[in-house]
Design a protein around this motif. Structure first.
Motif, PDB file in Angstrom:
ATOM      1  N   TYR A 419       0.877  -0.917   0.727  1.00  0.00           N
ATOM      2  CA  TYR A 419       0.278  -0.224  -0.371  1.00  0.00           C
ATOM      3  C   TYR A 419       0.974   1.292  -0.012  1.00  0.00           C
ATOM      4  O   TYR A 419       2.019   1.196   0.784  1.00  0.00           O
ATOM      5  N   THR A 420       0.668   2.441  -1.003  1.00  0.00           N
ATOM      6  CA  THR A 420       1.376   3.459  -1.172  1.00  0.00           C
ATOM      7  C   THR A 420       0.258   4.369  -0.752  1.00  0.00           C
ATOM      8  O   THR A 420      -0.562   4.847  -2.157  1.00  0.00           O
ATOM      9  N   GLU A 421       1.129   5.802  -0.680  1.00  0.00           N
ATOM     10  CA  GLU A 421       0.242   6.910  -0.476  1.00  0.00           C
ATOM     11  C   GLU A 421       1.194   8.100  -1.516  1.00  0.00           C
ATOM     12  O   GLU A 421       2.267   8.015  -0.954  1.00  0.00           O
ATOM     13  N   PHE A 422       0.901   8.803  -2.791  1.00  0.00           N
ATOM     14  CA  PHE A 422       2.107   9.403  -3.433  1.00  0.00           C
ATOM     15  C   PHE A 422       1.315  11.038  -3.293  1.00  0.00           C
ATOM     16  O   PHE A 422       0.102  11.248  -2.700  1.00  0.00           O
ATOM     17  N   ALA A 423       2.491  12.348  -3.237  1.00  0.00           N
ATOM     18  CA  ALA A 423       2.525  13.523  -3.329  1.00  0.00           C
ATOM     19  C   ALA A 423       2.222  13.711  -4.381  1.00  0.00           C
ATOM     20  O   ALA A 423       2.388  14.186  -5.859  1.00  0.00           O
ATOM     21  N   GLY A 424       0.035  13.606  -4.835  1.00  0.00           N
ATOM     22  CA  GLY A 424      -0.278  14.386  -5.881  1.00  0.00           C
ATOM     23  C   GLY A 424      -1.914  13.720  -5.597  1.00  0.00           C
ATOM     24  O   GLY A 424      -2.567  13.560  -4.423  1.00  0.00           O
ATOM     25  N   GLY A 425      -2.655  13.812  -7.587  1.00  0.00           N
ATOM     26  CA  GLY A 425      -3.940  13.873  -7.337  1.00  0.00           C
ATOM     27  C   GLY A 425      -4.369  13.172  -8.206  1.00  0.00           C
ATOM     28  O   GLY A 425      -4.277  11.532  -8.109  1.00  0.00           O
ATOM     29  N   HIS A 426      -5.747  12.944  -8.138  1.00  0.00           N
ATOM     30  CA  HIS A 426      -6.410  11.878  -9.342  1.00  0.00           C
ATOM     31  C   HIS A 426      -6.177  11.518 -10.684  1.00  0.00           C
ATOM     32  O   HIS A 426      -6.257  12.754 -11.577  1.00  0.00           O
ATOM     33  N   ASP A 427      -4.930  12.157 -11.411  1.00  0.00           N
ATOM     34  CA  ASP A 427      -4.051  12.426 -12.495  1.00  0.00           C
ATOM     35  C   ASP A 427      -3.383  11.169 -13.555  1.00  0.00           C
ATOM     36  O   ASP A 427      -2.871  10.719 -12.397  1.00  0.00           O
ATOM     37  N   ARG A 428      -4.116  11.394 -14.167  1.00  0.00           N
ATOM     38  CA  ARG A 428      -2.808  10.017 -15.711  1.00  0.00           C
ATOM     39  C   ARG A 428      -1.513  10.395 -14.779  1.00  0.00           C
ATOM     40  O   ARG A 428      -0.984   8.829 -15.612  1.00  0.00           O
ATOM     41  N   LEU A 429      -1.129  11.329 -14.774  1.00  0.00           N
ATOM     42  CA  LEU A 429       0.805  11.611 -14.700  1.00  0.00           C
ATOM     43  C   LEU A 429       1.056  10.622 -14.049  1.00  0.00           C
ATOM     44  O   LEU A 429       1.711  10.208 -13.658  1.00  0.00           O
ATOM     45  N   CYS A 430       0.171  10.951 -12.671  1.00  0.00           N
ATOM     46  CA  CYS A 430       0.984   9.830 -11.921  1.00  0.00           C
ATOM     47  C   CYS A 430       0.607   8.486 -11.316  1.00  0.00           C
ATOM     48  O   CYS A 430       1.700   8.044 -10.985  1.00  0.00           O
ATOM     49  N   TRP A 431      -0.418   8.295 -12.074  1.00  0.00           N
ATOM     50  CA  TRP A 431      -0.502   6.557 -12.923  1.00  0.00           C
ATOM     51  C   TRP A 431       0.474   5.601 -13.172  1.00  0.00           C
ATOM     52  O   TRP A 431       0.810   4.860 -12.891  1.00  0.00           O
ATOM     53  N   ARG A 432       1.183   7.471 -15.216  1.00  0.00           N
ATOM     54  CA  ARG A 432       1.868   6.719 -15.336  1.00  0.00           C
ATOM     55  C   ARG A 432       3.373   6.868 -14.812  1.00  0.00           C
ATOM     56  O   ARG A 432       4.134   5.379 -14.871  1.00  0.00           O
ATOM     57  N   GLU A 433       3.861   7.540 -14.158  1.00  0.00           N
ATOM     58  CA  GLU A 433       4.434   7.647 -13.205  1.00  0.00           C
ATOM     59  C   GLU A 433       4.984   6.735 -12.823  1.00  0.00           C
ATOM     60  O   GLU A 433       6.191   5.701 -12.477  1.00  0.00           O
ATOM     61  N   ARG A 434       4.046   5.795 -12.075  1.00  0.00           N
ATOM     62  CA  ARG A 434       4.216   4.753 -10.950  1.00  0.00           C
ATOM     63  C   ARG A 434       3.459   3.495 -11.385  1.00  0.00           C
ATOM     64  O   ARG A 434       3.788   2.538 -10.445  1.00  0.00           O
ATOM     65  N   LEU A 435       3.108   3.098 -12.709  1.00  0.00           N
ATOM     66  CA  LEU A 435       2.455   1.494 -12.935  1.00  0.00           C
ATOM     67  C   LEU A 435       3.935   0.745 -13.494  1.00  0.00           C
ATOM     68  O   LEU A 435       3.804  -0.189 -12.537  1.00  0.00           O
ATOM     69  N   GLY A 436       4.398   1.435 -13.818  1.00  0.00           N
ATOM     70  CA  GLY A 436       5.803   0.310 -13.812  1.00  0.00           C
ATOM     71  C   GLY A 436       6.445   0.042 -12.042  1.00  0.00           C
ATOM     72  O   GLY A 436       6.355  -1.422 -12.074  1.00  0.00           O
ATOM     73  N   GLU A 437       6.653   0.214 -11.255  1.00  0.00           N
ATOM     74  CA  GLU A 437       6.880  -0.027  -9.470  1.00  0.00           C
ATOM     75  C   GLU A 437       5.901  -0.979  -8.892  1.00  0.00           C
ATOM     76  O   GLU A 437       6.001  -1.666  -8.772  1.00  0.00           O
ATOM     77  N   ALA A 438       4.483  -0.830  -9.721  1.00  0.00           N
ATOM     78  CA  ALA A 438       3.219  -1.328  -9.033  1.00  0.00           C
ATOM     79  C   ALA A 438       3.182  -2.240  -9.810  1.00  0.00           C
ATOM     80  O   ALA A 438       2.970  -3.344  -8.889  1.00  0.00           O
ATOM     81  N   LEU A 439       3.757  -2.426 -11.340  1.00  0.00           N
ATOM     82  CA  LEU A 439       3.784  -3.962 -11.436  1.00  0.00           C
ATOM     83  C   LEU A 439       4.916  -4.658 -11.435  1.00  0.00           C
ATOM     84  O   LEU A 439       4.292  -5.546 -10.944  1.00  0.00           O
ATOM     85  N   THR A 440       5.958  -4.243 -10.574  1.00  0.00           N
ATOM     86  CA  THR A 440       7.332  -4.834  -9.716  1.00  0.00           C
ATOM     87  C   THR A 440       6.590  -5.495  -8.564  1.00  0.00           C
ATOM     88  O   THR A 440       7.169  -6.457  -8.113  1.00  0.00           O
ATOM     89  N   ALA A 441       6.050  -4.928  -7.791  1.00  0.00           N
ATOM     90  CA  ALA A 441       5.157  -5.556  -6.639  1.00  0.00           C
ATOM     91  C   ALA A 441       4.599  -6.966  -6.897  1.00  0.00           C
ATOM     92  O   ALA A 441       4.192  -7.450  -5.947  1.00  0.00           O
ATOM     93  N   LEU A 442       3.545  -7.438  -8.356  1.00  0.00           N
ATOM     94  CA  LEU A 442       3.314  -7.777  -8.647  1.00  0.00           C
ATOM     95  C   LEU A 442       4.068  -9.128  -8.851  1.00  0.00           C
ATOM     96  O   LEU A 442       3.274 -10.613  -8.904  1.00  0.00           O
ATOM     97  N   PHE A 443       4.468  -8.754 -10.249  1.00  0.00           N
ATOM     98  CA  PHE A 443       4.960  -9.727 -11.270  1.00  0.00           C
ATOM     99  C   PHE A 443       6.180  -9.738 -10.515  1.00  0.00           C
ATOM    100  O   PHE A 443       7.269  -9.266 -10.553  1.00  0.00           O
ATOM    101  N   THR A 444       6.474 -11.682  -9.647  1.00  0.00           N
ATOM    102  CA  THR A 444       7.995 -11.243  -9.299  1.00  0.00           C
ATOM    103  C   THR A 444       9.215 -12.794 -10.161  1.00  0.00           C
ATOM    104  O   THR A 444       8.147 -13.153 -11.336  1.00  0.00           O
ATOM    105  N   LEU A 445      10.135 -12.369 -10.104  1.00  0.00           N
ATOM    106  CA  LEU A 445      10.447 -13.647 -11.009  1.00  0.00           C
ATOM    107  C   LEU A 445      10.596 -14.530 -10.924  1.00  0.00           C
ATOM    108  O   LEU A 445      10.743 -15.034  -9.459  1.00  0.00           O
TER     109      LEU A 445
END
Length: 445
Positions: A419-445
């Motif tokens: 679970y993470t809270e980031f400095a920003g709003g309901h903003d596609r900019l934040c989602w795009r910026e953070r999507l990569g790291e979020a995927l690494t939390a669930l797709f394990t090698l």
């Protein structure tokens, strides 16, 4: 197809708990009474470095939005994602430095804050306030439009607008434009595109969404399933013999396919060894009414999503049938729908990725007074074999509380959760910026 948005899919009208902190920029204050040469140098620096102006303020940052008046204006609004309150647009009015062409508004934010924004000038068609011929750079003719007082600190009472003024400001806000002094824009489905404001610590490297020539590129193509557009991603070197591949189902494919392509994110993560080679299905979110209906915990749409991998469009991806290696992801109402789908179909989806999920959603009954239906449902039902990644912006005053409630329920019920809270709003900019790291939390090698 639905023709209207269900009333239960409309976010609640929650008053902003407290206004954003409006501050004073030392750079701007230094111009007061400094003469036209100082202002000319200031504009030259903005032209060179780009807006907005960023200054350190202890552990925080001062971000100053500026507008250079080349045509007379009555007001300029800074429409910054989730710093603007549409119910109180007066707080978003930029200040006019008397006797100059400078309008400005400064916010104090965290050093990892970021947002998209528009500026909205209220031009004066004619009459007093025109730029004075020969008055020199940065000078405005005497008797120009309103000169707003400068705050001495956080503007606790700034923003009051008479009813007639509020109507005018709403009309002005409907015509926002990109910041002409900011070269960095964020694409929208149709113009005007938005400008980007980023504090220094908000964009850590690597930037997963930016295409990297050193990363082998996968293949993204478009097809249809049951009349709905669908984008498919295959990793570099994809072959049926190398399967079965982990699977990502990412909602709002019309966003993540052509507009904000997820393909470079996956390419870069795979090349860097952060996730295994994956395949992805990106179904179109359709029109607003359809999306607002289907994404509101619609069992029929959940069944459609669960059937996608075995559909004619999905079979040749060689995707896994193992729910533990399958992620369903979405943003806003898409985050709610991703969660609902995994909860109701854990046989197909074992991982949920939600960004700014609309967990305020009540139910399909307009009279239902019990908000946050999904959290209540999870609290009283058997725990499913589902892992969660949930994140939400600190500026999302409607969504933040429900996401925290969901977090508490998931932890109390023993669900695996990041679970993470980031400095920003309901903003596609934040989602795009953070999507990569979020995927690494669930797709394990």
């Amino acid at each position: 197809m639905p023709t209207s948005v269900p009333i239960t899919s409309v976010p609640p009208r929650v008053p902003r708990p407290s206004p954003p902190v409006i501050a004073v920029s030392p750079r701007v204050e230094a111009l007061r009474g400094a003469g036209p040469d100082a202002l000319t140098r200031f504009w030259a620096e903005i032209e060179r470095d780009g807006a907005p102006l960023i200054e350190k303020d202890g552990y925080a940052v001062l971000i100053t939005f500026v507008w250079r008046e080349t045509r007379p204006v009555r007001d300029v609004l800074a429409l910054v994602n989730k710093l603007v309150d549409r119910a109180d647009l007066g707080r978003s009015r930029m200040r006019k430095m008397p006797g100059t062409d400078l309008w400005h508004l400064t916010y104090r934010v965290r050093d990892d804050w970021q947002a998209t924004y528009h500026l909205a000038p209220d031009y004066i068609a004619s009459g007093p306030g025109r730029i004075a011929p020969g008055s020199g750079p940065g000078r405005i003719a005497p008797g120009s439009g309103p000169e707003h007082p400068q705050p001495g600190g956080p503007a606790g009472h700034w923003g009051f607008a008479a009813p007639a003024d509020s109507v005018r400001l709403r009309a002005v806000a409907a015509n926002g434009v990109p910041d002409p002094l900011n070269p960095v824009t964020f694409p929208q489905e149709r113009p005007p595109h938005k400008s980007v404001a980023v504090a220094p610590a908000a964009a850590p490297e690597p930037c997963w969404w930016r295409p990297d020539p050193a990363s082998p590129a996968g293949i993204l193509d478009e097809t249809t399933v049951d009349g709905r557009r669908l984008w498919r991603y295959r990793p570099p070197g994809h072959s049926a013999d190398a399967g079965p591949y982990p699977l990502l189902v990412l909602l709002d494919g019309d966003l993540w396919g052509p507009l904000l392509p997820v393909a470079p994110i996956l390419d870069n993560l795979i090349a860097a060894g952060r996730i295994p080679p994956v395949v992805a299905l990106l179904p179109d979110g359709a029109d607003h009414a359809t999306r607002s209906t289907e994404y509101a915990c619609d069992p029929g749409y959940a069944a459609f999503l669960a059937a996608l991998p075995s559909s004619p469009a999905g079979r040749d991806l060689a995707a896994t049938t193992d729910p533990a290696r399958t992620v369903i992801a979405g943003q806003s109402l898409g985050g709610l729908m991703a969660a609902f789908t995994a909860v109701t179909r854990p046989d197909r989806f074992g991982n949920v990725l939600s960004q700014s999920g609309a967990f305020w959603w009540k139910s399909h009954t307009p009279a239902d007074e019990e908000a946050e239906w999904l959290a209540h449902h999870l609290a009283v039902t058997e725990r499913r074999p589902v892992r969660w990644h949930v994140e939400v912006g600190l500026d999302e005053w409607v969504t933040l509380g429900p996401n925290r409630h969901l977090r508490d329920v998931l932890l109390a019920r023993g669900y695996p959760l990041t679970y993470t809270e980031f400095a920003g709003g309901h903003d596609r900019l934040c989602w795009r910026e953070r999507l990569g790291e979020a995927l690494t939390a669930l797709f394990t090698l």
